[in-house]
Design a protein around this motif. Sequence first.
Motif, PDB file in Angstrom:
ATOM      1  N   UNK A 106       3.324  -1.598  -1.917  1.00 23.44           N
ATOM      2  CA  UNK A 106       3.714  -0.674  -0.669  1.00 23.44           C
ATOM      3  C   UNK A 106       3.513   0.729  -1.292  1.00 23.44           C
ATOM      4  N   UNK A 107       2.552   1.554  -0.339  1.00 21.14           N
ATOM      5  CA  UNK A 107       2.094   2.708  -0.953  1.00 21.14           C
ATOM      6  C   UNK A 107       2.749   3.974   0.166  1.00 21.14           C
ATOM      7  N   UNK A 108       2.725   5.057  -0.305  1.00 20.63           N
ATOM      8  CA  UNK A 108       3.060   6.114   0.503  1.00 20.63           C
ATOM      9  C   UNK A 108       2.426   7.544   0.289  1.00 20.63           C
ATOM     10  N   UNK A 109       2.201   8.213   1.118  1.00 20.52           N
ATOM     11  CA  UNK A 109       1.585   9.723   0.864  1.00 20.52           C
ATOM     12  C   UNK A 109       2.062  10.615   1.902  1.00 20.52           C
ATOM     13  N   UNK A 110       2.346  11.793   1.446  1.00 16.86           N
ATOM     14  CA  UNK A 110       2.797  12.919   2.528  1.00 16.86           C
ATOM     15  C   UNK A 110       1.579  13.301   3.333  1.00 16.86           C
ATOM     16  N   UNK A 111       2.014  13.277   4.645  1.00 18.48           N
ATOM     17  CA  UNK A 111       0.967  13.627   5.802  1.00 18.48           C
ATOM     18  C   UNK A 111       1.183  15.187   5.697  1.00 18.48           C
ATOM     19  N   UNK A 112       0.098  15.777   5.801  1.00 16.99           N
ATOM     20  CA  UNK A 112      -0.221  17.224   5.762  1.00 16.99           C
ATOM     21  C   UNK A 112      -1.328  17.603   6.940  1.00 16.99           C
TER      22      UNK A 112
ATOM     23  N   UNK B 242       5.825  11.021   5.731  1.00 14.20           N
ATOM     24  CA  UNK B 242       5.084  10.294   4.704  1.00 14.20           C
ATOM     25  C   UNK B 242       4.496   8.986   5.718  1.00 14.20           C
ATOM     26  N   UNK B 243       3.279   8.958   5.222  1.00 11.35           N
ATOM     27  CA  UNK B 243       2.491   7.706   5.781  1.00 11.35           C
ATOM     28  C   UNK B 243       2.574   6.466   4.878  1.00 11.35           C
ATOM     29  N   UNK B 244       3.298   5.582   5.313  1.00 10.52           N
ATOM     30  CA  UNK B 244       3.493   4.254   4.438  1.00 10.52           C
ATOM     31  C   UNK B 244       2.589   3.195   4.776  1.00 10.52           C
ATOM     32  N   UNK B 245       2.095   2.405   4.054  1.00 11.14           N
ATOM     33  CA  UNK B 245       1.204   1.406   4.155  1.00 11.14           C
ATOM     34  C   UNK B 245       1.726   0.367   3.316  1.00 11.14           C
ATOM     35  N   UNK B 246       1.786  -1.031   3.979  1.00 10.44           N
ATOM     36  CA  UNK B 246       2.548  -2.144   3.241  1.00 10.44           C
ATOM     37  C   UNK B 246       1.353  -3.420   3.461  1.00 10.44           C
ATOM     38  N   UNK B 247       1.123  -4.065   2.050  1.00 10.15           N
ATOM     39  CA  UNK B 247       0.546  -5.151   2.302  1.00 10.15           C
ATOM     40  C   UNK B 247       1.153  -6.291   1.662  1.00 10.15           C
TER      41      UNK B 247
END
Length: 81
Positions: free
Chosen positions: A55-61, A4-9
């Motif tokens: 915080x967002x996350x998305x699966x890395x394909x 998973x790609x996690x992005x935090x602001x």
Amino acid sequence: MKNFLVKIWAYDHNASFEVMAEDNAASIEQSILDKLGEKTIKWESTGMYAPLNRITYEEVIDGQRPIQTKKVLGVEVATGV
């Protein structure tokens, strides 16, 4: 386990990193906490303070599916999926 790609602001800073976790909220949250505990994340200043923290996350394909193409004016080009 999935990647998973996690992005935090938060608080005028942001970070982006990948974690391995099972596909459920508890596992993803624990993986994020483990990564934060390692103190290997590079935080960058956003240059402006906003009261919005998220915080967002998305699966890395890995993009294993075949490229779709279309013939345009005699030339085969890739098309959006």
